[in-house]
Design a protein around this motif. Structure first.
Motif, PDB file in Angstrom:
ATOM      1  N   ALA B 189       0.593  -1.216  -0.103  1.00  0.00           N
ATOM      2  CA  ALA B 189       0.035   0.224   0.156  1.00  0.00           C
ATOM      3  C   ALA B 189       0.805   1.318  -0.095  1.00  0.00           C
ATOM      4  O   ALA B 189       0.563   2.241  -0.378  1.00  0.00           O
ATOM      5  N   GLU B 190       1.886   1.155   0.786  1.00  0.00           N
ATOM      6  CA  GLU B 190       2.813   2.549   0.773  1.00  0.00           C
ATOM      7  C   GLU B 190       3.953   2.512  -0.226  1.00  0.00           C
ATOM      8  O   GLU B 190       4.927   1.435  -0.263  1.00  0.00           O
ATOM      9  N   GLU B 191       4.190   3.311  -1.077  1.00  0.00           N
ATOM     10  CA  GLU B 191       5.286   3.210  -2.187  1.00  0.00           C
ATOM     11  C   GLU B 191       6.639   3.555  -1.270  1.00  0.00           C
ATOM     12  O   GLU B 191       7.308   2.534  -1.529  1.00  0.00           O
ATOM     13  N   ASP B 192       6.758   4.191  -0.567  1.00  0.00           N
ATOM     14  CA  ASP B 192       8.137   4.452   0.003  1.00  0.00           C
ATOM     15  C   ASP B 192       8.445   4.067   1.632  1.00  0.00           C
ATOM     16  O   ASP B 192       9.094   4.806   2.091  1.00  0.00           O
ATOM     17  N   MET B 193       7.375   3.049   1.749  1.00  0.00           N
ATOM     18  CA  MET B 193       7.774   2.505   3.118  1.00  0.00           C
ATOM     19  C   MET B 193       7.450   1.085   3.132  1.00  0.00           C
ATOM     20  O   MET B 193       6.892   0.541   2.591  1.00  0.00           O
ATOM     21  N   LYS B 194       8.618   0.536   3.820  1.00  0.00           N
ATOM     22  CA  LYS B 194       8.705  -0.991   3.949  1.00  0.00           C
ATOM     23  C   LYS B 194       7.777  -1.409   4.909  1.00  0.00           C
ATOM     24  O   LYS B 194       7.464  -0.775   5.859  1.00  0.00           O
ATOM     25  N   GLY B 195       7.580  -2.626   5.047  1.00  0.00           N
ATOM     26  CA  GLY B 195       6.608  -3.358   5.992  1.00  0.00           C
ATOM     27  C   GLY B 195       7.105  -3.462   7.276  1.00  0.00           C
ATOM     28  O   GLY B 195       6.299  -3.002   8.267  1.00  0.00           O
ATOM     29  N   ILE B 196       8.510  -3.953   7.428  1.00  0.00           N
ATOM     30  CA  ILE B 196       9.008  -4.069   8.875  1.00  0.00           C
ATOM     31  C   ILE B 196      10.416  -3.899   8.788  1.00  0.00           C
ATOM     32  O   ILE B 196      11.202  -4.025   7.855  1.00  0.00           O
ATOM     33  N   CYS B 197      10.822  -3.649   9.993  1.00  0.00           N
ATOM     34  CA  CYS B 197      12.396  -3.561  10.206  1.00  0.00           C
ATOM     35  C   CYS B 197      12.979  -4.511  10.849  1.00  0.00           C
ATOM     36  O   CYS B 197      12.399  -4.598  12.025  1.00  0.00           O
ATOM     37  N   LEU B 198      13.905  -5.452  10.618  1.00  0.00           N
ATOM     38  CA  LEU B 198      14.437  -6.422  11.431  1.00  0.00           C
ATOM     39  C   LEU B 198      16.111  -6.496  11.295  1.00  0.00           C
ATOM     40  O   LEU B 198      16.402  -6.360  10.086  1.00  0.00           O
ATOM     41  N   ARG B 199      16.578  -6.550  12.308  1.00  0.00           N
ATOM     42  CA  ARG B 199      18.093  -6.506  12.215  1.00  0.00           C
ATOM     43  C   ARG B 199      18.691  -7.913  11.240  1.00  0.00           C
ATOM     44  O   ARG B 199      18.115  -8.820  11.284  1.00  0.00           O
ATOM     45  N   GLY B 200      19.564  -7.382  10.565  1.00  0.00           N
ATOM     46  CA  GLY B 200      20.320  -8.411   9.468  1.00  0.00           C
ATOM     47  C   GLY B 200      22.023  -8.007   9.852  1.00  0.00           C
ATOM     48  O   GLY B 200      22.689  -8.948   9.240  1.00  0.00           O
ATOM     49  N   LEU B 201      22.173  -7.133  10.620  1.00  0.00           N
ATOM     50  CA  LEU B 201      23.610  -7.077  10.887  1.00  0.00           C
ATOM     51  C   LEU B 201      24.351  -8.172  11.669  1.00  0.00           C
ATOM     52  O   LEU B 201      23.919  -8.564  12.791  1.00  0.00           O
ATOM     53  N   PRO B 202      25.589  -8.663  11.271  1.00  0.00           N
ATOM     54  CA  PRO B 202      26.212  -9.531  11.828  1.00  0.00           C
ATOM     55  C   PRO B 202      26.730  -9.222  13.054  1.00  0.00           C
ATOM     56  O   PRO B 202      27.015  -7.967  13.673  1.00  0.00           O
ATOM     57  N   GLY B 203      26.715 -10.286  14.045  1.00  0.00           N
ATOM     58  CA  GLY B 203      26.936 -10.052  15.527  1.00  0.00           C
ATOM     59  C   GLY B 203      26.011 -10.698  16.495  1.00  0.00           C
ATOM     60  O   GLY B 203      24.927 -10.805  16.101  1.00  0.00           O
ATOM     61  N   TRP B 204      26.671 -11.308  17.650  1.00  0.00           N
ATOM     62  CA  TRP B 204      25.697 -12.083  18.164  1.00  0.00           C
ATOM     63  C   TRP B 204      24.962 -11.201  19.001  1.00  0.00           C
ATOM     64  O   TRP B 204      23.597 -11.732  19.515  1.00  0.00           O
ATOM     65  N   GLY B 205      25.175 -10.068  19.402  1.00  0.00           N
ATOM     66  CA  GLY B 205      24.062  -9.230  19.705  1.00  0.00           C
ATOM     67  C   GLY B 205      23.288  -8.413  19.002  1.00  0.00           C
ATOM     68  O   GLY B 205      22.519  -7.502  19.529  1.00  0.00           O
ATOM     69  N   GLU B 206      23.531  -8.612  17.533  1.00  0.00           N
ATOM     70  CA  GLU B 206      22.519  -7.707  16.707  1.00  0.00           C
ATOM     71  C   GLU B 206      21.629  -8.877  16.065  1.00  0.00           C
ATOM     72  O   GLU B 206      20.633  -9.168  16.554  1.00  0.00           O
ATOM     73  N   VAL B 207      21.979  -9.567  14.892  1.00  0.00           N
ATOM     74  CA  VAL B 207      20.834 -10.231  14.242  1.00  0.00           C
ATOM     75  C   VAL B 207      20.528 -11.682  15.209  1.00  0.00           C
ATOM     76  O   VAL B 207      18.987 -12.015  15.102  1.00  0.00           O
ATOM     77  N   ILE B 208      21.417 -12.069  15.860  1.00  0.00           N
ATOM     78  CA  ILE B 208      21.072 -13.242  16.435  1.00  0.00           C
ATOM     79  C   ILE B 208      20.079 -13.037  17.658  1.00  0.00           C
ATOM     80  O   ILE B 208      19.027 -13.977  17.973  1.00  0.00           O
ATOM     81  N   ALA B 209      20.110 -11.820  18.233  1.00  0.00           N
ATOM     82  CA  ALA B 209      18.979 -11.789  19.396  1.00  0.00           C
ATOM     83  C   ALA B 209      17.599 -11.977  18.723  1.00  0.00           C
ATOM     84  O   ALA B 209      16.699 -12.777  19.498  1.00  0.00           O
ATOM     85  N   PRO B 210      17.109 -11.110  17.894  1.00  0.00           N
ATOM     86  CA  PRO B 210      15.820 -11.038  17.356  1.00  0.00           C
ATOM     87  C   PRO B 210      15.492 -12.650  17.031  1.00  0.00           C
ATOM     88  O   PRO B 210      14.224 -13.313  17.174  1.00  0.00           O
ATOM     89  N   ALA B 256      21.027  -6.515   5.565  1.00  0.00           N
ATOM     90  CA  ALA B 256      22.239  -7.369   5.926  1.00  0.00           C
ATOM     91  C   ALA B 256      23.120  -6.469   6.679  1.00  0.00           C
ATOM     92  O   ALA B 256      24.156  -7.097   7.384  1.00  0.00           O
ATOM     93  N   GLN B 257      23.259  -5.076   6.448  1.00  0.00           N
ATOM     94  CA  GLN B 257      24.007  -4.305   7.156  1.00  0.00           C
ATOM     95  C   GLN B 257      23.164  -3.511   8.182  1.00  0.00           C
ATOM     96  O   GLN B 257      23.592  -2.465   8.957  1.00  0.00           O
ATOM     97  N   SER B 258      22.005  -3.697   8.511  1.00  0.00           N
ATOM     98  CA  SER B 258      21.204  -3.025   9.245  1.00  0.00           C
ATOM     99  C   SER B 258      20.934  -3.613  10.880  1.00  0.00           C
ATOM    100  O   SER B 258      20.886  -5.024  11.029  1.00  0.00           O
ATOM    101  N   GLY B 259      21.393  -2.757  11.957  1.00  0.00           N
ATOM    102  CA  GLY B 259      21.219  -3.190  13.168  1.00  0.00           C
ATOM    103  C   GLY B 259      20.390  -2.354  13.813  1.00  0.00           C
ATOM    104  O   GLY B 259      19.459  -1.831  13.342  1.00  0.00           O
TER     105      GLY B 259
END
Lengths: 301, 451, 322
Positions: B189-210, B256-259
């Motif tokens: 529905a929204e052109e310049d809005m994504k549905g969800i943000c989830l971490r993908g950044l490497p790191g045990w405290g980054e992507v691994i937590a969620p 992949a680089q978003s924390g």
């Protein structure tokens, strides 16, 4: 790389059948030259663009720095620099900057102190295996420092030498010594033996010869070597990160403290990056000829 | 050219001399720990930065104890803390450790037990600390080894205005499938809005937590109770595939680089409609200068097979056993983690900035309730519901919700996170990523079976 | 692991710049000659070789800092672990690829820049100053700048420029996620940007030391620009290219900041220094990390010996005035 070498390195080009140079068409040369000038400007600007962007970002507010699309025309402010430098000399960036200056300058001085005699022994009155010795010096530069880091850390911890700027001085000295010996060796090789011999025939003693005759010839080379050692020490991060803490923190380590995984930090980071690069930028800009000379081992006077 | 180079040489020599003098005069900027001063190593999070700003005026001037801070980003601070504590180098008296390190470090004898201070310091209301947090900072020997600065769980944040505009409703307690469907709707529905943000950044405290909270609620686990690695079990694979597909299809650019930081920025800039992450994010979204303030709704972490799936995390103060000055260290900790400090932050910087999530009294304070109107209840309940000892559907060999409390997990999690991150970047399949990860995990599991 | 000297073939005889002094075979004078060399030599051996020796000893122990009570002698067990570790094998390849790419591309770009700057034109000083700026930016600042200000897919300059370009010509420009889609290339780009000016400086020095009379003679003989470049300039520059290649390789093989900062070793970009660092400071497995370190040292020695042999022509013949 001296003029003596140059005459032998160049091969005569194949001659063309006609022994006369064809005169160039007028005008074409001008266009070509204009195009080359333009090319040089474009290339220079391309390499400079990221730095210009860094400077611009450092003059923006945090929210403008992280806007999408990038804000070029956002209002400019010096707040980030004001915040970075803070108010008193005893806090914020000053202790790390002073540590960096101490480590870089003291290690550069120590490097020269050790490298000059060594280079002298390899050139002016060379030891037998001068080439092998030089190879040994250089080969130490190729070993991965990270592999020796743990023993250094444990040793420093046990003698209470962690977090001391002088530990960095020693390590930076060992880091730059091989390159410095090599550079100085090539600068000293420029001194014609005839000069030394002539001076000695005059009955002058060795120290006088060194001071009066050799020093003026190699002083620019020494300055160039010092500049390069200074730059590499100032930039060093790995040793500093592992071996310093509260007291001896250096500027590059301090810079990494601006990164946070929570919240915005780009404009602050940009200002800090520019600020801690300033000493190197200033020295490098002011002494471009020294950089060229040092890196090319004195090929250009 | 010659004269120019001569003058440059002189200038260089002169400036070098000047700098050396300056450095010598300044005495190489030094102050050690000892006497009435302590060194504190902490993570570069906004609340810690605020603490640093308040310390001189409100702590040092009252107690006479100088505090020297070293502030570093999370992954670097962990490297440094583990190096300093493991070798008992004693460079730092106090460090921010989490409920992951506390049991491990205390088991190795690297931390000062704090029980005596807690029982003798009447000003410090220890009974007020939230039970799950206090439990997670307790060593295997039953002693308490750290005191929380703030605590957090995880929940789902979403843009109520966007949902309303498109006629979407967020359930009170959503399931992951419902969240995925909503993400797809908003994305379309929204052109310049994504549905969800989830971490993908490497790191045990980054992507691994969620991701690990998804694994728990999908019915998976890293290790079974008898130390078998279970990364290639169907539940673990399903959870990971769900996560990777969701973020690839309806997630942020550059996943992949978003924390945490990148997702927060996406949410603030209006690039994403939902964000599943730490409850601490709410404070930034509702900050006075946030453009999305007041448009965010908060619901508990989405679930599949479990009742709740929020993580439990706390940044806490631990005192190194080798510290030369544990009493001063406790002075500092009791001030930073005390009720008085929360009051100070509330009154000077605003109540939404209070380091919450550790004391029951914070949530009873009407001033805090007003400032954190949209999220205080959901946060409190999420922390209360998080159970590190039983976070999934099966028994675990060691506690931990979004991590496994074993020393090797920092390294294992980081390596696995790099595989997962590569899958998010589309460089390999989830199955391949987990096959590789399973081998690494199995090596560690084997060591534990033989211990 | 003490010395790595290689007997190099004797240099071709060449008239030295001065008359050779007869060697004095007395013992005292030979020590007098060596004396100035000793402080530097001893300092270097103590500070660089001793830690490696210690690393070698540690590598024989099973020692993980997180399990302080389980220290035990294991012999070569750690080496088995390291050799069986796919990360390290990958890192060898990554290191080779990273170093070769950065050095070669920097040399080519540096040569092009040097040729452009070798001419006299208005603003040459300004352009040269702009071009060397990347080399003078602190490396970790440069790496952070590339990661956060240029590569960032949301608000980075690269995608901003792409989008602006797209707007101008009315199409939707791609917005690549640089670091995820081309991680190694991203690290390489940042390094090439920093090292091209370095190569340019060296090659510019080479160009400026050209004997102009030869070029002029060739021009009068009717050689065109390309011929002059191929037959005169390039052969003259050979030593400078070797020098740049050697110095560049020495620094880039060991490079740590960019990998650590831009990708944190993820996405197959971990080079050897990073892998060893990770083993030390994240896994805290001192035994395995030391074994990896020792192997990397051995590998470096092999390559160093080979590389120094290749560029031995860089050492001035005048040095051998004994």
């Amino acid at each position: 790389m001296t003029t003596a070498d140059l005459k032998t390195t160049t091969a005569r080009p194949a001659r063309q059948a006609a022994g006369r140079a064809a005169p160039r068409p007028p005008g074409g040369g001008r266009w070509r030259s204009a195009a080359l000038t333009l090319g040089a400007w474009v290339a220079g600007l391309l390499f400079f663009l990221p730095v210009a962007w860094l400077v611009l970002t450092s003059l923006h507010s945090e929210s403008d720095a992280a806007s999408n699309p990038p804000a070029v025309m956002a209002p400019l402010t010096l707040d980030n620099y004001r915040e970075f430098f803070g108010t008193s000399i005893w806090e914020g960036p000053w202790p790390p900057l002073i540590n960096s200056a101490t480590a870089s300058l003291a290690s550069t001085a120590l490097v020269l102190l050790l490298a000059l005699p060594a280079a002298y022994a390899l050139t002016i009155r060379p030891v037998k295996a001068w080439r092998d010795t030089l190879f040994f010096f250089l080969s130490t530069k190729m070993l991965p420092v990270v592999a020796g880091l743990l023993p250094v850390y444990l040793f420093a911890r046990n003698i209470g030498f962690l977090d001391h700027v002088w530990l960095l001085v020693i390590l930076y000295t060992s880091m730059n010594l091989p390159i410095a010996v090599w550079m100085l060796q090539s600068f000293l090789a420029e001194v014609p033996s005839s000069v030394i011999e002539a001076a000695q025939l005059d009955g002058a003693r060795l120290p006088v010869v060194l001071g009066r005759v050799v020093a003026p010839i190699v002083l620019p080379g020494i300055a160039a070597t010092a500049l390069i050692c200074f730059i590499f020490s100032w930039n060093e991060l790995l040793f500093a990160r592992v071996l310093t803490g509260v007291r001896a923190e250096t500027a590059p380590v301090f810079l990494t403290s601006f990164i946070t995984s929570q919240g915005l930090f780009l404009a602050q980071l940009a200002a800090a990056s520019i600020a801690i690069s300033l000493p190197v930028l200033a020295a490098g800009f002011a002494a471009q000829d020294k950089l060229v000379q040092g890196l090319s081992l004195g090929a250009v006077k | 050219m010659r004269s120019k180079s001569r003058s440059t040489t002189r200038a260089l020599v002169a400036s070098a001399a000047a700098c050396t003098l300056l450095a010598a005069c300044a005495g190489a900027g030094g102050h050690g720990s000892g006497g009435d001063s302590i060194n504190v190593l902490m993570v570069n999070n906004p609340q810690m930065v605020q603490l640093r700003e308040l310390t001189q005026e409100h702590f040092t001037e009252e107690t006479g104890i100088e505090v020297h801070f070293t502030v570093l980003p999370e992954n670097e601070v962990r490297d440094k803390i583990s190096q300093d504590f493991a070798n008992q180098s004693g460079q730092y008296d106090v460090a921010t450790i989490s409920n992951y390190e506390t049991p491990i470090y205390s088991g190795n004898g690297w931390l000062q037990p704090l029980d005596e201070y807690l029982s003798s310091d009447s000003d410090y209301d220890a009974a007020d600390i939230l039970p799950p947090i206090q439990r997670s900072l307790t060593g295997e020997d039953g002693h308490i080894y750290a005191q929380p600065f703030y605590g957090e769980s995880s929940f789902l944040m979403y843009r109520t205005d966007v949902f309303e505009e498109h006629g979407l409703t967020m359930p009170e307690r959503p399931t992951w499938q419902e969240v995925a469907d909503l993400a797809a709707e908003v994305d379309a529905a929204e052109e310049d809005m994504k549905g969800i943000c989830l971490r993908g950044l490497p790191g045990w405290g980054e992507v691994i937590a969620p991701l690990t909270t998804l694994v728990n609620t999908f019915g998976g686990t890293w290790f079974t109770a008898d130390w078998e690695a279970a990364l290639t079990e169907p539940e673990f694979v399903e959870a990971t595939e769900f996560y990777v597909d969701l973020v690839r299809e309806h997630g942020e650019a550059g996943a992949a680089q978003s924390g945490y930081a990148e997702c927060l920025n996406n949410m603030v800039q209006g690039n994403t409609a939902m964000w599943y992450d730490a409850t601490a994010g709410a404070g930034s979204l509702e900050a006075a200068d946030s453009p999305v303030r007041g448009t965010i709704g908060y619901v508990p972490a989405p679930v599949v097979e479990t009742e709740s799936s929020g993580w439990l995390y706390t940044w806490a103060w631990g005192v190194q056993r080798a510290s030369a000055n544990p009493d001063a260290a406790w002075e500092f900790i009791s001030w930073a983690s005390g009720t008085e400090y929360e009051e100070l932050v509330g009154e000077t910087l605003g109540w939404e900035n209070v380091p919450a999530g550790k004391r029951a009294s914070t949530y009873d304070d009407p001033r805090y309730q007003q400032a954190a109107g949209a999220f205080w209840e959901v946060t409190r309940d999420a922390i209360a519901e998080a159970d590190p000892f039983d976070p999934g559907v099966q028994e675990r060999p060691v506690p931990g919700v979004q991590f496994v409390t074993i020393p090797e997990f920092a390294d294992l999690g980081t390596r696995v996170s790099q595989e997962i991150s590569a899958a998010i970047a589309g460089r390999q399949s989830v199955r391949d990523a987990l096959e590789t990860s399973q081998d690494m995990a199995e090596e560690i599991a084997e060591e534990h079976r033989n211990r | 692991m003490n010395t790595t000297t290689t007997r190099t073939p004797a240099p071709p005889a060449r008239p030295a710049a001065g008359a050779a002094r007869p060697p004095r075979p007395s013992r005292v004078s030979s020590w007098a000659r060596r004396a100035p060399l000793l402080p530097a030599l001893i300092f270097l051996v103590v500070v660089t070789q001793l830690p490696f020796a210690a690393t070698l000893v540690i590598s024989l122990w099973d020692w993980n800092a997180l399990y302080p009570d389980d220290r035990a002698f294991t012999g070569f067990g750690n080496y088995g672990t390291v050799l069986g570790d796919s990360d390290l094998r990958g890192a060898v390849l990554t290191t080779a690829l990273l170093t070769a790419t950065v050095v070669l591309v920097s040399l080519v770009l540096g040569l092009a820049l040097a040729l452009l700057l070798d001419r006299r034109f208005r603003g040459r000083g300004v352009v040269r100053t702009m071009a060397i700026t990347p080399f003078l930016l602190v490396p970790v600042a440069a790496a952070l700048m590339w990661k956060h200000l240029l590569f960032n897919p949301e608000y980075g300059l690269l995608n901003g420029l792409l989008a602006a370009f797209g707007d101008l010509f009315g199409f939707t420009a791609p917005q690549p996620d640089w670091i995820s889609e081309m991680p190694l290339l991203a690290v390489e780009a940042a390094l090439i940007w920093q090292w091209t000016p370095f190569m340019m400086l060296i090659l510019l020095a080479g160009l400026q030391s050209r004997p102009l009379e030869l070029t002029e003679a060739a021009r009068i003989d009717g050689a065109n620009n390309w011929q002059i470049f191929a037959h005169l300039t390039l052969p003259h520059l050979r030593r400078y290219i070797e020098l740049g290649g050697l110095l560049g390789s020495i620094y880039i093989v060991q490079h740590f900041d960019a990998v650590f900062t831009i990708t944190a070793g993820g996405l197959d970009t971990a080079n050897l220094p990073y892998v060893v660092y990770q083993e030390f400071y994240q896994a805290q497995d001192y035994g395995v990390a030391s074994a990896a370190g020792v192997l990397v040292v051995l590998g470096s020695l092999l390559i160093a010996t080979f590389a120094l042999r290749v560029v031995s022509s860089l050492f001035r013949e005048e040095g051998s005035r004994s």
